[in-house]
Every structure is written in structure tokens, then in C-alpha cells.
Scaffold this active site. Structure first.
Site, PDB file in Angstrom:
ATOM      1  N   GLY A 164       3.068 -23.722  -9.231  1.00  0.00           N
ATOM      2  CA  GLY A 164       4.416 -24.081  -9.649  1.00  0.00           C
ATOM      3  C   GLY A 164       4.720 -25.561  -9.477  1.00  0.00           C
ATOM      4  CD  GLU A 275       1.770 -20.622 -15.196  1.00  0.00           C
ATOM      5  OE1 GLU A 275       2.890 -20.200 -14.921  1.00  0.00           O
ATOM      6  OE2 GLU A 275       1.271 -21.646 -14.649  1.00  0.00           O
ATOM      7  NE  ARG A 291       6.604 -14.732 -11.424  1.00  0.00           N
ATOM      8  CZ  ARG A 291       5.912 -15.854 -11.327  1.00  0.00           C
ATOM      9  NH1 ARG A 291       4.895 -15.933 -10.490  1.00  0.00           N
ATOM     10  NH2 ARG A 291       6.219 -16.901 -12.081  1.00  0.00           N
TER      11      ARG A 291
HETATM   12  C1  MV4 Z   1      -1.448 -30.180 -14.669  1.00  0.00           C
HETATM   13  C2  MV4 Z   1      -0.799 -31.174 -15.426  1.00  0.00           C
HETATM   14  C3  MV4 Z   1      -1.594 -32.125 -16.040  1.00  0.00           C
HETATM   15  N1  MV4 Z   1      -2.945 -32.099 -15.869  1.00  0.00           N
HETATM   16  N2  MV4 Z   1      -2.797 -30.188 -14.551  1.00  0.00           N
HETATM   17  C4  MV4 Z   1       2.516 -28.154 -12.956  1.00  0.00           C
HETATM   18  C5  MV4 Z   1       2.746 -26.789 -12.460  1.00  0.00           C
HETATM   19  C6  MV4 Z   1       1.424 -26.220 -12.226  1.00  0.00           C
HETATM   20  N3  MV4 Z   1       1.452 -24.871 -12.678  1.00  0.00           N
HETATM   21  C7  MV4 Z   1       0.467 -27.053 -12.981  1.00  0.00           C
HETATM   22  N4  MV4 Z   1       1.193 -28.200 -13.427  1.00  0.00           N
HETATM   23  C8  MV4 Z   1       0.593 -29.187 -14.116  1.00  0.00           C
HETATM   24  N5  MV4 Z   1      -0.762 -29.213 -14.044  1.00  0.00           N
HETATM   25  C9  MV4 Z   1      -3.509 -31.130 -15.143  1.00  0.00           C
HETATM   26  N6  MV4 Z   1      -4.841 -31.140 -14.984  1.00  0.00           N
HETATM   27  C10 MV4 Z   1       0.583 -31.137 -15.532  1.00  0.00           C
HETATM   28  C11 MV4 Z   1       1.301 -30.146 -14.881  1.00  0.00           C
HETATM   29  C12 MV4 Z   1       2.737 -30.181 -15.075  1.00  0.00           C
HETATM   30  C13 MV4 Z   1       3.400 -29.195 -15.806  1.00  0.00           C
HETATM   31  C14 MV4 Z   1       2.733 -28.100 -16.344  1.00  0.00           C
HETATM   32  C15 MV4 Z   1       3.403 -27.136 -17.061  1.00  0.00           C
HETATM   33  C16 MV4 Z   1       4.757 -27.277 -17.299  1.00  0.00           C
HETATM   34  C17 MV4 Z   1       5.447 -28.344 -16.796  1.00  0.00           C
HETATM   35  C18 MV4 Z   1       4.783 -29.311 -16.045  1.00  0.00           C
HETATM   36  C19 MV4 Z   1       5.501 -30.385 -15.539  1.00  0.00           C
HETATM   37  C20 MV4 Z   1       4.834 -31.337 -14.801  1.00  0.00           C
HETATM   38  C21 MV4 Z   1       3.464 -31.221 -14.561  1.00  0.00           C
END
Ligand code: MV4
Length: 447
Positions: A164, A275, A291
Site C-alpha cells: 500500500g 495488482e 481480501r
Molecule cells: C512502484 C512504483 C513504481 N515503480 N513500483 C505504491 C503502492 C504499492 N502497492 C506499490 N506502489 C508503487 N510501486 C515500482 N517498481 C510506484 C508505486 C506507486 C503507486 C502504485 C499504484 C498506484 C499509485 C501509486 C502511487 C505512488 C507510487
């Protein structure tokens, strides 16, 4: 099938689960804190048990109180909803140890997906594409420098116990890598009591696309298509839609194929959400949620399938009531999360509602536990209603959504309805042209 289900949650999701139970001929037990005595989920349930004071730690997270309530009322199963105890493997174990069915996956699957390093290893072995990065945890700075050199900067340092979005740090170059790892470890240790970290190539402007799956543990796995959840603020989703405006039919089919195959390989049973980040035509697994999710209704609207019903069925040991061939995606659905918040500052706005008039008509669904005269307590998440709209096409859905937002009246407290009205008028949104950074930029700009 179960005779009686205890719903270990509150608000709109407790109501949503109650509705599925009712339609299956299952009686329901609500649990509630002293702050939720007058909540709709308590009024509608067949029985209710007060489990503690307002603080979530003393009520909705109070495992002995909830298990006792199930024993006293003779419930055969507990549905955890989302949040609270829904992804707590120990809770699932305790429930099962008391001869009560946990409506969710096995504790081992919850634990595996909660450990982000273990989850990534497992799904990669099961055939999912993952973000290039460390194979497992990062051992030391030498190891980290070597991996970062291989995958290229910028890199993202993530907490194994995170998820998250908590406990992540970007390193732009080798100069800051050690510092960022130290910072990330410190934050992670404080937040989760664990400082195991892993590293990934940082994707700058991806979309967040997730696949809804249902599996019965008898080898039957069905996917219900994807949701686009890119519109987020502070890692909180604001609006979700299905299908994603970014995918073509070939990409959609590929996602469904690899997703169901991986879930089958993992031997998973329950509903689940895989996701992905999506960039330049490629999907990269990031996390799996074990969930029921807040945004499940958009998938229900485009498939006509009751996801909560299937979840209860598979938990009881019954096979899925559908095959992949039965799943037909029809039209388009959008969900607006309506929070009790100032629509500009996002400051919480609990308090007493005066008027409540939800929209209606063809293709309009409102999932909410609020009513005129209801007081939104200050102790919990600010989500008070979900407006879900379906249309034959994305454009029809958008036109209908604008009209539904216009009809929606909630007075006495502030809500994010005006934010959604602004959002659905934005050209980028109308074009489906947005990524995970878009909403933050929009709310920070001139409005
Ligand atoms: C990332 C990313 C960019 N590159 N992984 C944020 C929540 C977590 N579930 C994973 N996330 C991210 N992982 C890589 N390799 C950017 C995010 C991220 C994000 C992802 C989905 C929806 C909104 C987001 C907001 C900021 C960062």
C-alpha cells in the site's frame, strides 16, 4: 452452506456482505463498537453484539471479542470484509481453531502475500511477470549497488513487510542509494518492526491495473477482468473503472490468461486481486490482495456476478458456480468513493448528516450505510458511500455518472462529491488519459 455468518466489519461493506447473505438464506450477526450502535449494518442484521469501545484496536481489531461473539451466537463462519482483520493470518488461524470457517484464503496464502518478498518470488515462479529488481531481499549495500547497476537508476527501495505504498524510497543514483536504504530501513522498522527491504526498477508513469480472480480450491479459477485504479491520492484510491481505458483486447486476454494460470499454480482459494503496474504495453506484478476489495462493485457491474456470493460459496467448500466461458464483460462501470472530507483540503469532516438523497435510475448503484440524521463517527475511515454507475459504453457511463453526481445530496457534513464533479469534467479523464501521478498533480493545481 452456512446457516449463520458473523460480519466482522462496519459501514458499507458490512451491509454489502449482509445483502449477499440474505439472498443466500444465511442469517447474519453484526458486531459493532459503542460508536456504531445506530449504524445501518447493526439495524439490518438478524443479531448484533457490541464488541468494545470506539477505538478500532479495542473493537473491530479485538480478536477475543469477535471470536467470542461468534461462539455465543453460534455463527458457522466469519466474513472479515476489507481492512481491519481481513488480511491477518493469525486471526484466520484462531477462527479456524475454534471450529468457525474464515471466509477468506488459507492462513498460509495470507501470510505469503503479506510478505512482499515471498509473494514476488511465489508469483514469479507461478508465471507472472514482475518488475526487474533484486531476487529476494537486499543483503547489504554492496549487493544493492550491484543490482541497481544491472537494472539501472532510478530504483525503488520497498519494505518486505510494507504494501500500500508504505516504506518506499526512490534512489536516483548510486550517490544516494545507501542513504535511501538506511532511511527506508529506519521507517520500515518503526512502522512494521521489520526492516527487510527489496529493490525494483522505478517505473515513472505507470498505470495501476488489477485483475479480479475467484478460485474454489478445486482447480477452478476464473478471472472477472481488470479494474483501472490509477486515480489515487496518498495511496488512497479515489475513482476506479472497469474495463481499463488503456488496454486493448489482446492485452486484456493476456492479463486474464497469465493471472488465472498463476492463481491455479499457487493453489489459491478465495477471491483475490492481483495488482500490476502497466507501462508501455507491459504488465508488472506488484502485490496481491487476498481480501474482498472496496472497488469490487465495478467488476460486478460489468460482469453481473455477485463476487461476495462466490466468496461465501468457495469458503464453504462449494465449487465456483461459473466457468470462464460464463463471464462476459458488458459495457463500462465507474466507482466514485465518497468520503466525509473537505473536497479541497481532504480534512476529515465527521458529524451529523441533515439531508441524504442518493441518486437512482437505470445503471446507478449506491453502496452506503448512511441515512438522514446519521452521525459519521470520527474514529474510522472517512469512506461513507460508493457511487457506482454502469453504461453500455464508457461515454454513456460518464454521462450517467455526471447526472448521478448532480442528483446526490448529502448535507450537514462535507463530502468529496464536488471533487468527483470536477474530475469527471477534466479532458484527460474524459480521454482516459491518466496514470498513477495524474490525480496528485490535478489536486495540487489550480481548480
Ligand atoms: C512502484 C512504483 C513504481 N515503480 N513500483 C505504491 C503502492 C504499492 N502497492 C506499490 N506502489 C508503487 N510501486 C515500482 N517498481 C510506484 C508505486 C506507486 C503507486 C502504485 C499504484 C498506484 C499509485 C501509486 C502511487 C505512488 C507510487
Amino acid at each position: 452452506m452456512f446457516d449463520k455468518v458473523l460480519i466482522a466489519n462496519r459501514g458499507e461493506i458490512a451491509l454489502r456482505i449482509h445483502r449477499a447473505c440474505r439472498e443466500m438464506g444465511i442469517s447474519t450477526v453484526a458486531v459493532h463498537s459503542t460508536a456504531d450502535e445506530n449504524a445501518m449494518h447493526v439495524r439490518l442484521a438478524d443479531e448484533s453484539v457490541c464488541i468494545g469501545p470506539p477505538s478500532p484496536a479495542d473493537s473491530y481489531l479485538n480478536i477475543p471479542a469477535i471470536v467470542s461473539a461468534a461462539m455465543i451466537t453460534g455463527a458457522d463462519a466469519i466474513h472479515p470484509g476489507y481492512g481491519f482483520l481481513s488480511e491477518n493470518a493469525q486471526f484466520a488461524e484462531i477462527v479456524e481453531a475454534h471450529g468457525i470457517t474464515f471466509i477468506g484464503p488459507s492462513p498460509d496464502h495470507i501470510r505469503m502475500m503479506g510478505d512482499k518478498v515471498a509473494a514476488k518470488k511465489a508469483v514469479k515462479a507461478a508465471g507472472l511477470p514482475v518488475v526487474p529488481g533484486s531476487e529476494g531481499a537486499v543483503e547489504d549495500i554492496g549487493d544493492a549497488l550491484k543490482i541497481a547497476e544491472e537494472i539501472g537508476y532510478p530504483v525503488l527501495i520497498k519494505a518486505s513487510a510494507g504494501g500500500g505504498g508504505r516504506g518506499m524510497k526512490v534512489a536516483e543514483s548510486a550517490d544516494t542509494l545507501e542513504e535511501m536504504i538506511t532511511l527506508a530501513k529506519r521507517e520500515s522498522k518503526a512502522a512494521f518492526g521489520n526492516d527487510e527491504m527489496y529493490m525494483e526498477k522505478y517505473l515513472a508513469n505507470p498505470r495501476h491495473i488489477e485483475l479480479q480472480v475467484v478460485a474454489d480450491g478445486h482447480g477452478n479459477v476464473v478471472h472477472l477482468g481488470e479494474r483501472d485504479c490509477s486515480l489515487q491520492r496518498n495511496h488512497q484510491k479515489v475513482l476506479e473503472e472497469a474495463p481499463s481505458p488503456a488496454l486493448n483486447a489482446e492485452e486484456r486476454a493476456r492479463l486474464g490468461r497469465v493471472g488465472t494460470e498463476a492463481i491455479r499454480n499457487l493453489g489459491y482459494r478465495n477471491v483475490g486481486t492481483i495488482e500490476f503496474l502497466y507501462e508501455n504495453g507491459e504488465f508488472y506484478f506488484i502485490e496481491m490482495n487476498t481480501r474482498l476489495q472496496v472497488e469490487h462493485p465495478v467488476t460486478e457491474m460489468v460482469t453481473g456476478i455477485d463476487i461476495v456470493r462466490e466468496m461465501i460459496r468457495v469458503a464453504s467448500g462449494a465449487p465456483l458456480s461459473l466457468t470462464q466461458e460464463d463471464v462476459e464483460l458488458q459495457g463500462h462501470a465507474i466507482e466514485c468513493r465518497i468520503n466525509a472530507e473537505n473536497p479541497v483540503t481532504f480534512a476529515p469532516s465527521p458529524g451529523k448528516l441533515v439531508d441524504y438523497h442518493p441518486p437512482g435510475g437505470l445503471g446507478v448503484r449506491v453502496d452506503s450505510g448512511i441515512y438522514s440524521g446519521y452521525s459519521v463517527p470520527p474514529n474510522y475511515d472517512s469512506l461513507i458511500a460508493k457511487l457506482i454507475v454502469h453504461g453500455g459504453s464508457r461515454n454513456e457511463c460518464l454521462m450517467r455518472l455526471r447526472r448521478a453526481l448532480e442528483e446526490f445530496v448529502i448535507t450537514g457534513i462535507q463530502t468529496t462529491i464536488p471533487l468527483h464533479q470536477e474530475l469527471v469534467a477534466q479532458q484527460d479523464f474524459i480521454n482516459g488519459d491518466y496514470d498513477i501521478r495524474w490525480l496528485e498533480a490535478f489536486v495540487a493545481g489550480d481548480r
